[in-house]
Design an enzyme around this catalytic site. Structure first.
Site, mmCIF file in Angstrom:
data_model
loop_
_atom_site.group_PDB
_atom_site.id
_atom_site.type_symbol
_atom_site.label_atom_id
_atom_site.label_comp_id
_atom_site.label_asym_id
_atom_site.label_seq_id
_atom_site.Cartn_x
_atom_site.Cartn_y
_atom_site.Cartn_z
ATOM 1 C CD GLU A 96 -2.589 -1.796 0.085
ATOM 2 O OE1 GLU A 96 -2.907 -0.751 -0.605
ATOM 3 O OE2 GLU A 96 -3.086 -2.913 0.090
ATOM 4 C CG HIS B 257 -11.378 -4.261 -2.993
ATOM 5 N ND1 HIS B 257 -11.677 -4.712 -1.767
ATOM 6 C CD2 HIS B 257 -9.908 -4.603 -3.189
ATOM 7 C CE1 HIS B 257 -10.539 -5.539 -1.213
ATOM 8 N NE2 HIS B 257 -9.379 -5.358 -2.003
#
Length: 341
Positions: free
Chosen positions: A93, A133
């Site tokens: 990330e 998502h």
């Protein structure tokens, strides 16, 4: 998120020097299509050609090599260029590296260090993948000085903008849409030429009109074009602007359109507060306020985490009918003429 990096060449041990290929742009509308091309094919071909043209370009990210990309964008690249230039990495990330390192290195080094890297990956709502998502974070990245943020709609956009991003000396966040990967668009011989490249910071007028301006990017451009067709049947001529570049934003094209149509509808999938549409509204108020004949209409995603249920998911993102209603409000056509009489 996957990274495309151009290595630096140090000149005799001195300051690093970026070898940048020139951007060749062509601003015409390409109407003489020679074939249909999927967005994933456009992205793959752009990567392939830029890696072939510049041996310093390499690709790294989760599943980009052996698996050939989660959406097959990097298909065939590992076999062609080898593991030294197509590198599988663990999932990461990377937003801190994007906004706190890549975006600031040039400024903090007084221009001595450039960061020619492209962070590309899916952005925006997909289908049935829940709250974690389904984000459109274009506005997040676009608020950071030092970054350039691009968001393609068509195969022409995908191919031309990705090439421009790879050749650019600065960090670029390249926001694709998962639902567009399998969509096909007509492309011309000019677009298929290896020298084709689109300018960063320049929007495209997808459809000309005179009654209302609609701004959009990524998948929402397609919805806006469908809305424009419906509006045309009701006597409203809508001009649809495909932003292409979120930062830098093509303020001149937007304001020129509003000064012609005197009305504005902004459309995006992202959250409404501090969104791309809000920035466009501010620009128009600052530069073209006296030209407005109606309040600006802003269409955005719902101000909630994305629901998983299909019916709620549909309610949480802009639909064609939302754009149509907003344009009618801007044109004072939301009440049927017979009822108004």
């Amino acid at each position: 998120m996957w990274g495309i990096i151009r290595q630096k060449v140090a000149a005799g041990g001195g300051s690093p020097v970026a070898r940048i290929r020139p951007v060749v742009s062509n601003l015409r509308n390409y109407s003489s299509a020679v074939k249909q091309m999927m967005v994933r094919e456009a992205l793959n071909s752009a990567l392939d050609e830029e890696m072939s043209a510049d041996p310093k370009v390499f690709l790294m990210g989760e599943e980009v090599g052996e698996y050939q990309g989660a959406y097959k964008i990097s298909k065939g690249l590992l076999e062609k260029y080898g593991p030294e230039r197509v590198l599988d990495t663990p999932i990461t990330e990377a937003i801190d590296h994007i906004i706190n390192s890549a975006a600031k290195s040039n400024y903090m080094s007084s221009g001595q260090i450039s960061v020619p890297i492209v962070f590309r990956g899916p952005n925006g709502a997909a289908a049935g993948v829940g709250a974690q998502h389904s984000h459109c974070y274009a506005a997040w990245y676009a608020s950071v000085p030092g970054l350039k943020v691009l968001s393609p709609y068509s195969s022409e956009d995908a191919r031309g903008l990705l090439k421009a991003a790879i050749r650019d000396p600065d960090p670029v966040v390249f926001l694709e849409n998962e639902l567009l990967y399998g969509e096909s668009f007509p492309v011309s011989a000019e677009v298929l030429d290896s020298s084709f490249c689109l300018p960063i910071g320049k929007a495209k007028i997808e459809r000309e009109g005179k009654d209302v301006t609609i701004t959009a990017f990524s998948k929402i451009v397609g919805l806006s074009l469908k809305a424009a067709e419906i509006l045309a049947k009701e006597g409203i001529s809508a001009e649809v602007i495909n932003l292409r570049s979120i930062r830098p934003l093509d303020r001149s094209t937007i304001n020129a359109s509003v000064r012609k149509t005197n009305r504005l509808v902004t459309v995006e999938e992202g959250f409404p507060q501090h969104g791309v549409g809000a920035e466009i509204c501010a620009s128009v108020i600052e530069e073209s306020f006296s030209y407005l004949d109606a309040p600006v209409e802003r269409i955005a995603g719902a101000d909630v985490p994305m629901p998983y249920a299909a019916n709620l998911e549909r309610m949480a993102v802009p639909q064609v009918e939302d754009i149509v209603r907003a344009a009618k409000r801007a044109c004072y056509r939301s009440v049927p003429m017979a009822a108004a009489a």
